[in-house]
Design a protein around this motif. Structure first.
Motif, PDB file in Angstrom:
ATOM      1  N   GLY A 164       0.809  -1.209   0.000  1.00  0.00           N
ATOM      2  CA  GLY A 164       0.000   0.000   0.000  1.00  0.00           C
ATOM      3  C   GLY A 164       0.846   1.265   0.000  1.00  0.00           C
ATOM      4  O   GLY A 164       0.524   2.238  -0.694  1.00  0.00           O
ATOM      5  N   LEU A 165       1.954   1.244   0.758  1.00  0.00           N
ATOM      6  CA  LEU A 165       2.842   2.402   0.789  1.00  0.00           C
ATOM      7  C   LEU A 165       3.480   2.637  -0.572  1.00  0.00           C
ATOM      8  O   LEU A 165       3.556   3.778  -1.044  1.00  0.00           O
ATOM      9  N   LEU A 166       3.924   1.570  -1.232  1.00  0.00           N
ATOM     10  CA  LEU A 166       4.535   1.724  -2.555  1.00  0.00           C
ATOM     11  C   LEU A 166       3.532   2.317  -3.551  1.00  0.00           C
ATOM     12  O   LEU A 166       3.901   3.159  -4.380  1.00  0.00           O
ATOM     13  N   ILE A 167       2.287   1.885  -3.470  1.00  0.00           N
ATOM     14  CA  ILE A 167       1.255   2.444  -4.349  1.00  0.00           C
ATOM     15  C   ILE A 167       1.095   3.943  -4.093  1.00  0.00           C
ATOM     16  O   ILE A 167       1.019   4.759  -5.027  1.00  0.00           O
ATOM     17  N   ALA A 180      10.932  12.129  -8.264  1.00  0.00           N
ATOM     18  CA  ALA A 180      11.096  10.677  -8.385  1.00  0.00           C
ATOM     19  C   ALA A 180      12.410  10.181  -7.788  1.00  0.00           C
ATOM     20  O   ALA A 180      12.431   9.224  -7.007  1.00  0.00           O
ATOM     21  N   LYS A 181      13.523  10.820  -8.156  1.00  0.00           N
ATOM     22  CA  LYS A 181      14.823  10.362  -7.663  1.00  0.00           C
ATOM     23  C   LYS A 181      14.933  10.546  -6.154  1.00  0.00           C
ATOM     24  O   LYS A 181      15.421   9.649  -5.447  1.00  0.00           O
ATOM     25  N   ALA A 182      14.470  11.683  -5.654  1.00  0.00           N
ATOM     26  CA  ALA A 182      14.560  11.957  -4.218  1.00  0.00           C
ATOM     27  C   ALA A 182      13.728  10.960  -3.418  1.00  0.00           C
ATOM     28  O   ALA A 182      14.160  10.481  -2.356  1.00  0.00           O
ATOM     29  N   VAL A 183      12.541  10.617  -3.916  1.00  0.00           N
ATOM     30  CA  VAL A 183      11.687   9.647  -3.213  1.00  0.00           C
ATOM     31  C   VAL A 183      12.370   8.278  -3.187  1.00  0.00           C
ATOM     32  O   VAL A 183      12.408   7.610  -2.150  1.00  0.00           O
ATOM     33  N   ASP A 210       5.216   5.090   8.963  1.00  0.00           N
ATOM     34  CA  ASP A 210       4.400   6.230   9.383  1.00  0.00           C
ATOM     35  C   ASP A 210       5.125   7.547   9.069  1.00  0.00           C
ATOM     36  O   ASP A 210       4.508   8.534   8.643  1.00  0.00           O
ATOM     37  N   GLU A 211       6.428   7.575   9.295  1.00  0.00           N
ATOM     38  CA  GLU A 211       7.216   8.776   8.985  1.00  0.00           C
ATOM     39  C   GLU A 211       7.214   9.059   7.484  1.00  0.00           C
ATOM     40  O   GLU A 211       7.096  10.214   7.059  1.00  0.00           O
ATOM     41  N   ALA A 212       7.322   8.018   6.682  1.00  0.00           N
ATOM     42  CA  ALA A 212       7.305   8.190   5.222  1.00  0.00           C
ATOM     43  C   ALA A 212       5.952   8.697   4.743  1.00  0.00           C
ATOM     44  O   ALA A 212       5.871   9.556   3.847  1.00  0.00           O
ATOM     45  N   LYS A 213       4.895   8.187   5.331  1.00  0.00           N
ATOM     46  CA  LYS A 213       3.546   8.611   4.934  1.00  0.00           C
ATOM     47  C   LYS A 213       3.308  10.082   5.268  1.00  0.00           C
ATOM     48  O   LYS A 213       2.642  10.807   4.519  1.00  0.00           O
ATOM     49  N   LYS A 214       3.867  10.527   6.391  1.00  0.00           N
ATOM     50  CA  LYS A 214       3.730  11.947   6.747  1.00  0.00           C
ATOM     51  C   LYS A 214       4.447  12.833   5.726  1.00  0.00           C
ATOM     52  O   LYS A 214       4.013  13.941   5.439  1.00  0.00           O
ATOM     53  N   ALA A 215       5.539  12.313   5.162  1.00  0.00           N
ATOM     54  CA  ALA A 215       6.320  13.097   4.216  1.00  0.00           C
ATOM     55  C   ALA A 215       5.722  13.111   2.823  1.00  0.00           C
ATOM     56  O   ALA A 215       5.822  14.122   2.109  1.00  0.00           O
ATOM     57  N   TYR A 216       5.082  12.005   2.417  1.00  0.00           N
ATOM     58  CA  TYR A 216       4.684  11.894   1.011  1.00  0.00           C
ATOM     59  C   TYR A 216       3.203  11.603   0.764  1.00  0.00           C
ATOM     60  O   TYR A 216       2.754  11.748  -0.378  1.00  0.00           O
ATOM     61  N   CYS A 217       2.467  11.168   1.761  1.00  0.00           N
ATOM     62  CA  CYS A 217       1.108  10.699   1.492  1.00  0.00           C
ATOM     63  C   CYS A 217       0.037  11.579   2.157  1.00  0.00           C
ATOM     64  O   CYS A 217       0.318  12.264   3.114  1.00  0.00           O
TER      65      CYS A 217
END
Length: 217
Positions: A164-167, A180-183, A210-217
């Protein structure tokens, strides 16, 4: 990895849970290692795969990248996969006898084969790939026994949430192509390169997620 096929093309038309019986048991792959060769970059490794391989071999992720693992773009994100090489175009962990050299801590996709995962809104179920394994007359085995994964329910939750996170990250990149490259670099650093300090992998992984989702989702 997304596949542009229908279930009718690749499966027996059934979906299975971990408690179901399925014709997947190939008799310990006796005399065969076809699924360990010619797989290209398709054996994509999730963070737990890397943790288990690193701990099992005693090699750091960076060391494995120098030979047995490589990086490729998977649906827009750079991820590691088992590297095929040599005369047989085989997995780097394949022994001279044609056996898996990391079998006790082999990756999830290897444990799964010849099964696949069919993702749904609240998780996933398993399906049998009918054209992949060369072994005929396979025996029935319970899915959870075939997978041989400790704390299977935790593992299934982890796999579903990782997927789900990758999606979500792919959707973020589609909306912000310049990122894209930074992610990808952040995913590699956050989930693969930074060592997991505890034996309880799942809790630490979910914190990072959870930290990644706060940054990108």
């Amino acid at each position: 990895m997304k596949r542009q096929v229908t279930m009718e093309e690749i499966s027996d038309g059934k979906l299975y849970t971990s408690n179901d019986l399925v014709k997947a048991d190939c008799g310990d792959c006796e005399g065969c290692h076809a699924c360990c060769t010619g797989m290209g970059s398709s054996i994509v490794l999730d963070p737990l795969d890397i943790v288990r391989i690193c701990r099992g071999t005693g090699a750091a992720f960076e060391t494995l990248l120098a030979g047995k693992i490589e990086l490729n773009v998977v649906d827009g994100i750079i991820l590691p996969n088992l590297k095929m090489a040599g005369a047989e175009d085989g997995c780097g962990f394949l022994t001279e006898e044609g056996r898996c050299g990391i079998h006790p801590f082999r990756p999830g996709i290897c444990r799964l084969f010849p099964l696949g995962r069919y993702y749904e809104e609240n998780g996933f179920r398993y399906f049998l790939q009918v054209h992949e394994c060369q072994k005929e007359n396979r025996a029935k085995v319970k899915v959870k026994k075939w997978l041989d994964i400790p704390e299977l329910k935790k593992y299934e939750t982890y796999i579903a949430r990782w997927h789900g996170l990758l999606i979500q990250l792919q959707e973020y990149i589609a909306a912000h192509p310049e990122s894209a490259k930074a992610v990808s670099m952040d995913v590699l650093q956050r989930f693969y390169l930074t060592p997991y300090q505890t034996e309880e992998f799942y809790s630490e992984f979910f914190r990072r997620m959870d930290e990644a989702k706060k940054a990108y989702c």
